[in-house]
Design a protein around this motif. Structure first.
Motif, mmCIF file in Angstrom:
data_model
loop_
_atom_site.group_PDB
_atom_site.id
_atom_site.type_symbol
_atom_site.label_atom_id
_atom_site.label_comp_id
_atom_site.label_asym_id
_atom_site.label_seq_id
_atom_site.Cartn_x
_atom_site.Cartn_y
_atom_site.Cartn_z
ATOM 1 N N ALA A 158 -18.938 -37.140 -115.902
ATOM 2 C CA ALA A 158 -17.517 -37.513 -115.861
ATOM 3 C C ALA A 158 -16.907 -37.139 -114.510
ATOM 4 N N TYR A 159 -17.278 -35.963 -113.992
ATOM 5 C CA TYR A 159 -16.726 -35.533 -112.705
ATOM 6 C C TYR A 159 -17.182 -36.433 -111.555
ATOM 7 N N LYS A 160 -18.330 -37.087 -111.750
ATOM 8 C CA LYS A 160 -18.832 -37.962 -110.681
ATOM 9 C C LYS A 160 -18.235 -39.361 -110.764
ATOM 10 N N SER A 161 -17.548 -39.650 -111.866
ATOM 11 C CA SER A 161 -17.074 -41.020 -112.083
ATOM 12 C C SER A 161 -15.628 -41.180 -111.626
ATOM 13 N N ARG A 162 -15.169 -42.420 -111.599
ATOM 14 C CA ARG A 162 -13.757 -42.683 -111.347
ATOM 15 C C ARG A 162 -13.017 -42.558 -112.668
ATOM 16 N N LEU A 163 -11.713 -42.285 -112.544
ATOM 17 C CA LEU A 163 -10.881 -42.055 -113.723
ATOM 18 C C LEU A 163 -10.995 -43.186 -114.757
ATOM 19 N N GLY A 164 -10.936 -44.405 -114.288
ATOM 20 C CA GLY A 164 -10.884 -45.549 -115.204
ATOM 21 C C GLY A 164 -12.242 -46.059 -115.658
ATOM 22 N N GLY A 184 -11.468 -40.262 -105.315
ATOM 23 C CA GLY A 184 -10.523 -41.231 -104.741
ATOM 24 C C GLY A 184 -9.375 -41.643 -105.653
ATOM 25 N N ASP A 185 -9.295 -41.069 -106.853
ATOM 26 C CA ASP A 185 -8.170 -41.439 -107.726
ATOM 27 C C ASP A 185 -6.898 -40.730 -107.272
ATOM 28 N N MET A 186 -5.832 -41.508 -107.226
ATOM 29 C CA MET A 186 -4.549 -40.967 -106.775
ATOM 30 C C MET A 186 -3.482 -41.210 -107.833
ATOM 31 N N GLY A 187 -2.549 -40.305 -107.945
ATOM 32 C CA GLY A 187 -1.442 -40.498 -108.877
ATOM 33 C C GLY A 187 -0.193 -39.850 -108.321
ATOM 34 N N TRP A 188 0.942 -40.257 -108.845
ATOM 35 C CA TRP A 188 2.212 -39.700 -108.375
ATOM 36 C C TRP A 188 2.548 -38.466 -109.212
ATOM 37 N N LEU A 189 1.827 -37.384 -108.913
ATOM 38 C CA LEU A 189 2.046 -36.155 -109.688
ATOM 39 C C LEU A 189 1.525 -34.943 -108.929
ATOM 40 N N GLU A 190 1.949 -33.799 -109.377
ATOM 41 C CA GLU A 190 1.306 -32.543 -108.980
ATOM 42 C C GLU A 190 0.927 -31.838 -110.276
ATOM 43 N N ASP A 201 -1.564 -33.519 -99.555
ATOM 44 C CA ASP A 201 -2.433 -33.767 -100.701
ATOM 45 C C ASP A 201 -3.388 -32.586 -100.898
ATOM 46 N N ALA A 202 -3.613 -32.294 -102.123
ATOM 47 C CA ALA A 202 -4.565 -31.227 -102.418
ATOM 48 C C ALA A 202 -5.267 -31.593 -103.710
ATOM 49 N N SER A 203 -6.380 -30.990 -103.912
ATOM 50 C CA SER A 203 -7.121 -31.332 -105.114
ATOM 51 C C SER A 203 -7.580 -30.078 -105.828
ATOM 52 N N ALA A 204 -7.375 -30.041 -107.117
ATOM 53 C CA ALA A 204 -7.836 -28.904 -107.905
ATOM 54 C C ALA A 204 -9.337 -29.057 -108.118
ATOM 55 N N ARG A 205 -10.123 -28.355 -107.323
ATOM 56 C CA ARG A 205 -11.575 -28.521 -107.402
ATOM 57 C C ARG A 205 -12.246 -27.250 -107.837
ATOM 58 N N PRO A 206 -12.635 -27.003 -108.999
ATOM 59 C CA PRO A 206 -12.215 -27.805 -110.129
ATOM 60 C C PRO A 206 -10.877 -27.324 -110.691
ATOM 61 N N PHE A 207 -10.511 -26.051 -110.382
ATOM 62 C CA PHE A 207 -9.301 -25.521 -111.002
ATOM 63 C C PHE A 207 -8.270 -25.123 -109.946
ATOM 64 N N GLY A 208 -7.038 -25.029 -110.401
ATOM 65 C CA GLY A 208 -5.969 -24.616 -109.504
ATOM 66 C C GLY A 208 -4.930 -25.711 -109.362
ATOM 67 N N TYR A 209 -4.235 -25.671 -108.225
ATOM 68 C CA TYR A 209 -3.147 -26.628 -107.986
ATOM 69 C C TYR A 209 -3.693 -27.890 -107.326
ATOM 70 N N GLY A 210 -3.159 -29.013 -107.730
ATOM 71 C CA GLY A 210 -3.528 -30.278 -107.108
ATOM 72 C C GLY A 210 -2.300 -31.156 -106.959
ATOM 73 N N SER A 211 -2.328 -32.007 -105.974
ATOM 74 C CA SER A 211 -1.213 -32.924 -105.762
ATOM 75 C C SER A 211 -1.753 -34.294 -105.379
ATOM 76 N N LYS A 212 -1.321 -35.285 -106.104
ATOM 77 C CA LYS A 212 -1.675 -36.696 -105.880
ATOM 78 C C LYS A 212 -3.159 -37.023 -106.094
ATOM 79 N N ARG A 213 -4.038 -36.224 -105.571
ATOM 80 C CA ARG A 213 -5.457 -36.489 -105.736
ATOM 81 C C ARG A 213 -5.922 -36.028 -107.108
ATOM 82 N N ILE A 214 -6.506 -36.943 -107.880
ATOM 83 C CA ILE A 214 -7.031 -36.557 -109.196
ATOM 84 C C ILE A 214 -8.550 -36.614 -109.120
ATOM 85 N N GLY A 215 -9.185 -35.466 -109.211
ATOM 86 C CA GLY A 215 -10.638 -35.420 -109.090
ATOM 87 C C GLY A 215 -11.070 -35.631 -107.648
ATOM 88 N N CYS A 216 -12.367 -35.867 -107.477
ATOM 89 C CA CYS A 216 -12.919 -35.924 -106.110
ATOM 90 C C CYS A 216 -13.342 -37.324 -105.714
#
Ligand SMILES: O=C(O)CCC(=O)C(=O)O
Ligand SMILES: [Fe+2]
Length: 285
Positions: free
Chosen positions: A234-240, A19-25, A2-17
């Motif tokens: 927005a960056y401090k919030s959850r996706l939903g 705890g949101d997770m998704g099946w994507l890179e 898992d990696a996170s684009a914080r804020p820019f770059g490549y990310g995998s599964k982790r969306i933002g900082c």
């Protein structure tokens, strides 16, 4: 891993900082001039990014102009929305991003460690306007005002325009940012690939209903804020999360309730057929 684009770059599964997770890179890139992310790209990718951004920015600008027209803005002020996404560098520059999402087929909910096959969880885009393009796979869904999710049929020749939270505020709720999400492809299905341009304003831009739109005596549904302020929130919030919630004045909730009850039509998130896909847009893919 898992990696996170914080804020820019490549990310995998982790969306933002948060705890949101998704099946994507994905790759998230800032297209602001001088951005570290863009400057460090290989020249050919950088050129493609710039070419693509120029093209979709143009589409977004045209849609914003048509929206202003549709809202009855006088001809000499039609550029009022478009200009906010085209802030010159000496005004801090527009905050534009491009995101490339890749959703591989999900083996099974258990193997993925995720509940169900959420590719990208439900959310609204915080910016003004998003212009999305995808390959010929489905998965994108939008939420109607009555809470039903409807699939957006894939169409490689179309651009999908998504109204962001900031546009909702700029139009004092006339356009709504609607929730959307992506369901990952099931095992054996083709991967989904999408490219999204996010048109945001300059950090110092005040996000408030445009005077050109307000009727006599009309009150703003939101307290004043800047794009920098909203983006930080927005960056401090959850996706939903209902991210506009803390910025709404009491009248906003009442207005939202009554429009929903009246079944007011909602124009946001419409799938927009590009009038004549510009060759330079097509070439990028
Ligand atoms: O990948 C998609 O089709 C949509 C993704 C999305 O909504 C986003 O990146 O904000
Ligand atoms: Fe989105």
């Amino acid at each position: 891993m898992d990696a996170s684009a914080r804020p820019f770059g490549y990310g995998s599964k982790r969306i933002g900082c948060n705890g949101d997770m998704g099946w994507l890179e994905y790759i998230l890139l800032s297209v602001r001039s001088g951005s570290v992310a863009a400057a460090s790209l290989p020249p050919s990718l950088r050129a493609a990014l710039e070419e693509y951004t120029d093209a979709v920015r143009g589409v977004g600008a045209r849609v914003l102009e048509l929206m202003a027209q549709g809202l009855g803005v006088a001809e000499e002020h039609r550029g009022v929305l478009r200009r906010i996404v085209a802030a010159p560098d000496d005004a801090g520059g527009a905050d534009e991003m491009v995101r490339v999402n890749h959703y591989p087929p999900c083996p099974s909910p258990v193997a993925s460690g995720l509940r169900g096959v959420t590719g990208f969880g439900e959310h609204t885009d915080p910016q003004i306007i998003s212009v999305l393009r995808s390959n010929g796979t489905g998965g994108l869904q939008i939420m109607l005002l009555d809470g039903r999710w409807v699939p957006v049929a894939p169409d490689t020749d179309s651009l999908f325009v998504i109204v962001g939270d900031s546009l909702q505020v700029l139009t004092n709720g006339r356009f709504r940012s609607m929730k959307h999400r992506v369901v990952a492809p099931a095992e054996g299905q083709q991967s989904r690939l999408s490219v999204i341009y996010f048109g945001g304003p300059a950090p110092t831009q005040r996000i408030a209903p445009l005077p050109e739109l307000m009727r006599e005596g009309e009150q703003s549904l939101y307290r004043d804020f800047t794009w920098a302020e909203y983006k930080t929130a927005a960056y401090k919030s959850r996706l939903g999360d209902h991210r506009l919630g803390p910025f709404e004045l009491p009248a906003a909730a009442a207005a939202q309730e009554s429009t929903t009850k009246a079944g007011h039509h909602c124009i946001s998130n419409a799938a927009v057929q590009a009038p004549a896909p510009a060759p330079h847009v097509a070439r990028v893919h």
